[in-house]
Motif scaffolding. Sequence first.
Motif, PDB file in Angstrom:
ATOM      1  N   ASP A   1       4.816  -4.097  -8.529  1.00 38.70           N
ATOM      2  CA  ASP A   1       3.677  -5.008  -8.722  1.00 38.70           C
ATOM      3  C   ASP A   1       3.077  -5.448  -7.386  1.00 38.70           C
ATOM      4  O   ASP A   1       1.870  -5.656  -7.290  1.00 38.70           O
ATOM      5  CB  ASP A   1       4.120  -6.246  -9.519  1.00 38.70           C
ATOM      6  CG  ASP A   1       4.419  -5.917 -10.972  1.00 38.70           C
ATOM      7  OD1 ASP A   1       3.964  -4.844 -11.434  1.00 38.70           O
ATOM      8  OD2 ASP A   1       5.101  -6.709 -11.641  1.00 38.70           O
ATOM      9  N   GLU A   2       3.924  -5.607  -6.369  1.00 38.53           N
ATOM     10  CA  GLU A   2       3.423  -6.019  -5.055  1.00 38.53           C
ATOM     11  C   GLU A   2       2.508  -4.941  -4.457  1.00 38.53           C
ATOM     12  O   GLU A   2       1.474  -5.250  -3.867  1.00 38.53           O
ATOM     13  CB  GLU A   2       4.591  -6.296  -4.116  1.00 38.53           C
ATOM     14  CG  GLU A   2       5.405  -7.523  -4.494  1.00 38.53           C
ATOM     15  CD  GLU A   2       6.543  -7.791  -3.519  1.00 38.53           C
ATOM     16  OE1 GLU A   2       6.775  -6.921  -2.639  1.00 38.53           O
ATOM     17  OE2 GLU A   2       7.179  -8.837  -3.624  1.00 38.53           O
ATOM     18  N   VAL A   3       2.896  -3.677  -4.640  1.00 39.90           N
ATOM     19  CA  VAL A   3       2.080  -2.567  -4.143  1.00 39.90           C
ATOM     20  C   VAL A   3       0.768  -2.502  -4.922  1.00 39.90           C
ATOM     21  O   VAL A   3      -0.315  -2.343  -4.346  1.00 39.90           O
ATOM     22  CB  VAL A   3       2.841  -1.229  -4.269  1.00 39.90           C
ATOM     23  CG1 VAL A   3       1.997  -0.075  -3.723  1.00 39.90           C
ATOM     24  CG2 VAL A   3       4.173  -1.303  -3.523  1.00 39.90           C
ATOM     25  N   ASN A   4       0.857  -2.636  -6.232  1.00 42.10           N
ATOM     26  CA  ASN A   4      -0.346  -2.581  -7.072  1.00 42.10           C
ATOM     27  C   ASN A   4      -1.303  -3.729  -6.745  1.00 42.10           C
ATOM     28  O   ASN A   4      -2.525  -3.532  -6.721  1.00 42.10           O
ATOM     29  CB  ASN A   4       0.046  -2.637  -8.553  1.00 42.10           C
ATOM     30  CG  ASN A   4       0.856  -1.432  -8.983  1.00 42.10           C
ATOM     31  OD1 ASN A   4       0.878  -0.420  -8.291  1.00 42.10           O
ATOM     32  ND2 ASN A   4       1.527  -1.536 -10.113  1.00 42.10           N
TER      33      ASN A   4
ATOM     34  N   ALA B   1       6.919   0.471   1.244  1.00 43.57           N
ATOM     35  CA  ALA B   1       5.904   1.306   0.590  1.00 43.57           C
ATOM     36  C   ALA B   1       4.866   1.743   1.612  1.00 43.57           C
ATOM     37  O   ALA B   1       4.416   0.940   2.430  1.00 43.57           O
ATOM     38  CB  ALA B   1       5.232   0.544  -0.551  1.00 43.57           C
ATOM     39  N   LEU B   2       4.506   3.018   1.561  1.00 42.03           N
ATOM     40  CA  LEU B   2       3.465   3.558   2.427  1.00 42.03           C
ATOM     41  C   LEU B   2       2.234   3.849   1.572  1.00 42.03           C
ATOM     42  O   LEU B   2       2.326   4.530   0.552  1.00 42.03           O
ATOM     43  CB  LEU B   2       3.943   4.832   3.123  1.00 42.03           C
ATOM     44  CG  LEU B   2       3.102   5.312   4.311  1.00 42.03           C
ATOM     45  CD1 LEU B   2       3.954   6.132   5.275  1.00 42.03           C
ATOM     46  CD2 LEU B   2       1.914   6.139   3.874  1.00 42.03           C
TER      47      LEU B   2
ATOM     48  N   GLY C   1      -3.328   6.038  -2.452  1.00 44.42           N
ATOM     49  CA  GLY C   1      -2.099   6.562  -3.047  1.00 44.42           C
ATOM     50  C   GLY C   1      -0.908   5.909  -2.379  1.00 44.42           C
ATOM     51  O   GLY C   1      -0.929   5.627  -1.178  1.00 44.42           O
ATOM     52  N   SER C   2       0.152   5.645  -3.134  1.00 46.24           N
ATOM     53  CA  SER C   2       1.318   4.964  -2.550  1.00 46.24           C
ATOM     54  C   SER C   2       2.603   5.726  -2.854  1.00 46.24           C
ATOM     55  O   SER C   2       2.719   6.405  -3.876  1.00 46.24           O
ATOM     56  CB  SER C   2       1.435   3.532  -3.088  1.00 46.24           C
ATOM     57  OG  SER C   2       1.728   3.539  -4.472  1.00 46.24           O
TER      58      SER C   2
END
Length: 568
Positions: free
Chosen positions: A235-238, A174-175, A266-267
Amino acid sequence: MNILIVDDDAVDRKLIKRALSTTTHFHNIVEVASVTEGLDASLVSHFDIILLDCNMPEVDGIEMLIEMRAKPNLGNTAIIMISSSDDSPLALDCIEAGAQDFLPKSDISIRDLNKSIMYAKKRFETEQRMHESYLTAKHMAECDTLTGLSNRYHFEETVKEMIGREGSKSNSMALLALDIDNFKHINDTLGHDVGDDVLKEVVVRIKRVLSRHERFARLGGDEFAVMMSQVRNADEVNLLSSRMLTQFQDPMVINDKIVNCSISIGSAVFPSDASRFHELLKCADIAMYHSKQNGKNQFSCYKPYYQTEFNRRFNIQNEIKNIIKEETFRLFYQPIYSTQTETIVGFEALIRWPEMDEMFTPDEFIPVAEECGLISELGKWIISTAVQQVALWRENFKLSLTIAVNISPVQLQDKNLLPHLIDTVKKNGVPSDSITLEITETALFKDSEKITETLRQLSQHGFKIALDDFGMGYSSIAHLIEYPIDIVKLDRSMQSFVDDGCKRYKVLESLAYMLNKLDLTIVAEGIETESQSSLCKQLNLDYKQGFLLSRPLPVDQIDAMLASPSLS
């Protein structure tokens, strides 16, 4: 001078030691019989020179040479390769692998060995300086000098490598694109030195929640990026995004100044959103812009329809400058009626996009004009056009009409706003108290001394200040006292009562009573039913406007309305 001899032949080691011992220089000599022993010895002690045999059992000398040169500072040791062979290709291989000299064992003599050692040391010192220069240049090319983070170029190369390495695996990446909210305002009001310190503090705070697996970079200005590897689910990104936002709940203290700072995030996820770096960054940027458009200080995960929204905003930005230059925006005017006499007392000027194939609403193009720095220029055109028009109506129909224009918080920070207003009313012969400047409470939330001073000066020159959309969301009574407010425009939501006994009605009744006691003029917006219109008179509200009375109309229809005998 400390010298290490690495050779599996004891006789050769003895010959080398004898040649070294006959020189005038003092030598501390250590000898080992294998590459493994040589590497171990180099970890324990520093050697100025290593005399290394090319061909040995198990591991040969060239492998040790390569391993030594892979260490920091090239291993800090000059290396002379020795061999029972005087083969030229072998000598070249040794030099290319990082040796400073190659010496056949048949040439080992006191004179030749000393000369080789002296030359090798000098060559290595030169190579070290060149290597340090290379590392410095490499660091400058890859590192952001202010924050110490990777720069855009290095981050891009790193992410491309990660994509190439992880692309065939099931794990996602994820970026995250990060941008500091209102950073330009910080720079403009507090100075670029404070802005630089804010950037460094932002980096410190974000690093607190990052692990060693995340790549962190400054892409330029106030734009940052984080690359997460081995992402199992959204969920990990959030969670990481939430932790970043939490880091900015407390204000910064920069040079004894309190700076409130937040970020928008933003992802985008590889490979589901995009499979190449530039596409992935574009998706993350679009998601970040979505966060900014929806109030800032939040994060958004990329969704395909964000691209459509972004394209609309991009089209607006491309068009808006030319439209302002060509003065092809349109103004519509919504009548404002007296509650007691039911006659028109003035108008609110409302801007509209020109008649084009693709049309945009004010809610879409006004924020874009603010972001791209064109709102002040657009605002001047609105003021000039509206004041000129009300001057014509006052002259042609002999009516003391007023005109209201909406003023952006950005305009209130423009030093040219007041001079332009004064010049415009003077040029058109319109009294300043017939001009109402409508502001929203969001302008007052900025708590800017510049905005406060601008409002005071506008009031002192006779312009009326109206607080728009009062009653929507958070409305502060303190603003009615602290600022030079003349008019309060009740938001349309306040008219949505059910009957005389409901809570909403009681709130509206109490609010009207309070505003009347404060000698504030009250305008009810959003009047759409006869019962709402009657209530305005019942609660002693001064003015009203809404679709029941009239929609916003172009100039020619307003002319016809003012010329109608029914107006009187």
